[in-house]
Write a protein that holds these residues in place. Structure first.
Motif, mmCIF file in Angstrom:
data_model
loop_
_atom_site.group_PDB
_atom_site.id
_atom_site.type_symbol
_atom_site.label_atom_id
_atom_site.label_comp_id
_atom_site.label_asym_id
_atom_site.label_seq_id
_atom_site.Cartn_x
_atom_site.Cartn_y
_atom_site.Cartn_z
ATOM 1 N N ALA A 84 0.848 -1.194 0.000
ATOM 2 C CA ALA A 84 0.000 0.000 0.000
ATOM 3 C C ALA A 84 0.884 1.245 0.000
ATOM 4 C CB ALA A 84 -0.911 -0.009 1.224
ATOM 5 N N SER A 109 -2.454 -7.844 -13.522
ATOM 6 C CA SER A 109 -3.381 -7.272 -12.553
ATOM 7 C C SER A 109 -4.411 -6.382 -13.239
ATOM 8 C CB SER A 109 -2.623 -6.451 -11.500
ATOM 9 O OG SER A 109 -2.003 -5.319 -12.117
ATOM 10 N N THR A 153 -6.719 -3.020 -11.999
ATOM 11 C CA THR A 153 -6.870 -2.053 -10.918
ATOM 12 C C THR A 153 -8.110 -1.195 -11.152
ATOM 13 O OG1 THR A 153 -4.476 -1.966 -10.622
ATOM 14 C CG2 THR A 153 -5.759 -0.173 -9.655
ATOM 15 N N GLN A 177 -10.105 2.203 -9.661
ATOM 16 C CA GLN A 177 -9.987 3.384 -8.818
ATOM 17 C C GLN A 177 -11.281 4.171 -8.887
ATOM 18 O OE1 GLN A 177 -9.266 6.931 -9.991
ATOM 19 N NE2 GLN A 177 -9.323 7.614 -7.860
ATOM 20 N N THR A 200 -10.530 5.456 -3.467
ATOM 21 C CA THR A 200 -10.307 4.030 -3.214
ATOM 22 C C THR A 200 -9.641 3.363 -4.412
ATOM 23 O OG1 THR A 200 -12.278 3.931 -1.815
ATOM 24 C CG2 THR A 200 -11.405 1.846 -2.624
ATOM 25 N N MET A 254 -8.497 -0.484 -5.736
ATOM 26 C CA MET A 254 -8.558 -1.937 -5.533
ATOM 27 C C MET A 254 -7.847 -2.615 -6.687
ATOM 28 S SD MET A 254 -12.569 -2.137 -4.400
ATOM 29 C CE MET A 254 -12.966 -0.702 -5.417
ATOM 30 N N GLN A 255 -7.009 -3.575 -6.359
ATOM 31 C CA GLN A 255 -6.262 -4.290 -7.385
ATOM 32 C C GLN A 255 -6.518 -5.786 -7.265
ATOM 33 O OE1 GLN A 255 -1.758 -4.705 -7.502
ATOM 34 N NE2 GLN A 255 -2.071 -3.336 -9.248
ATOM 35 N N LEU A 256 -6.845 -6.407 -8.386
ATOM 36 C CA LEU A 256 -7.082 -7.847 -8.433
ATOM 37 C C LEU A 256 -5.995 -8.502 -9.275
ATOM 38 C CD1 LEU A 256 -10.950 -7.863 -9.089
ATOM 39 C CD2 LEU A 256 -9.750 -8.001 -6.892
ATOM 40 N N ALA A 295 -14.495 -6.690 -7.356
ATOM 41 C CA ALA A 295 -14.246 -5.425 -6.670
ATOM 42 C C ALA A 295 -15.595 -4.794 -6.367
ATOM 43 C CB ALA A 295 -13.394 -4.496 -7.537
ATOM 44 N N LYS A 335 -20.714 -3.586 -8.404
ATOM 45 C CA LYS A 335 -19.567 -4.483 -8.275
ATOM 46 C C LYS A 335 -19.018 -4.766 -9.667
ATOM 47 C CE LYS A 335 -21.730 -9.061 -8.592
ATOM 48 N NZ LYS A 335 -21.908 -10.368 -7.931
#
Length: 299
Positions: free
Chosen positions: A146, A255, A257, A259, A263, A265-267, A274, A281
């Motif tokens: 992070a 990955s 990502t 945004q 916020t 979030m990365q998968l 997410a 979602k």
């Protein structure tokens, strides 16, 4: 008479002398053929265990070489990222920070699982390399993924320096083979030590066994997401507005990502979901180096 007796003595002496020389040579040759060969059998026939051990060392060395190349390439991508929001560079930095420590840890674990070879010099090399990789793995593992946007590039640059330090100690394995004949023989027999050897492609990222990406129902028509339900293809970046929620999407090789607001979030490449509160979602349907198929919908 006296003369003939003298000749006989001389001849007998010659026979004895010749017989003595001949018998000694035959005995010496017999001993030579029956005796052990000087240090030839170990070098010509190394044990299967030693060949396997040398192969394991070569595989770890190749893995570290690939890690150094990939780390340098990732850092270049981050520095070259051309994105007004800065989110592309940030997403790539997050991907680096989540994947690279794990990759180094894998090599460290492999070296720690490698037992003794029976060759003291080779075991000293293993111990020195194991210590170096473990030290860097611990340093990278302590780094939080992070990272703030403004520190992303500098953090990756610092970690890349540590990855670049992962070179085999001297003398390395090829150098040792010049000094230890049976190690040289094992090195020649180990397939993983052959020039140009590469790990099994099925274990690496970008595995083509999964096939091409499935067709996205809405293709690149991102406006289809306005009502909150769509299936789209994103190959680099995209700005999606779904049910009033604005989402900036960044697709990297390994990955995806998302945004939204403040916020991020990365998968990973294996997919996942997410969530954006109770309103929306996003699901990663499929993902490879070419892009990602994403499905937006209600939670």
């Amino acid at each position: 008479m006296g003369r003939s007796r003298g000749v006989a003595v001389v001849v007998a002496g010659m026979v004895l002398a010749v017989g003595g020389c001949g018998g000694g040579a035959d005995e010496q040759a017999a001993k030579s053929s029956a005796g052990p060969k000087p240090n030839r059998s170990p070098s010509s026939s190394p044990s299967a265990e030693l060949v396997e051990w040398v192969g394991d060392m070569c595989e770890s060395t190749v893995a570290l070489e690939n890690l150094r190349k990939e780390s340098a390439a990732d850092l270049k991508e981050i520095r070259d990222a051309d994105d007004e929001t800065g989110m592309l560079a940030h997403a790539r930095a997050l991907g680096y920070l989540s994947a690279t420590p794990a990759d180094v840890e894998t090599v460290a674990g492999d070296l720690e699982a490698l037992g003794p070879s029976g060759v003291p010099a080779a075991d000293r090399l293993r111990d020195a390399l194991r210590k170096k990789v473990r030290s860097v793995a611990n340093e990278l593992g302590a780094q939080s993924p992070a990272v703030g946007l403004e520190y992303a590039e500098s953090t990756v640059a610092d970690l890349d320096k540590r990855v670049q330090s992962l070179t085999p100690p001297e003398p390395d394995l090829p150098a040792l083979t010049k000094k230890v004949p049976r190690l040289a023989a094992a090195y020649r027999q180990a397939e993983r030590c052959a020039p140009g050897w590469k790990p099994d492609a099925s274990s690496g990222k970008g595995d083509s066994a999964a096939g091409p990406l499935p067709k996205a129902a809405d293709g690149r028509n991102y406006a289809a997401c306005a009502d909150g339900a769509c299936e789209i293809l994103v190959t680099s970046t995209a700005d999606i507005t779904a049910k009033g929620t604005k989402v900036h999407v960044i697709v990297a090789d390994d990955s995806v990502t998302f945004q939204s607001g403040g916020t991020v979030m990365q998968l990973g490449g294996a997919g996942g979901e997410a969530g954006f509160g109770n309103a929306l979602k996003a699901t990663v349907v499929a993902h490879d180096e070419e892009g990602a198929v994403l499905k937006f919908g209600l939670p």
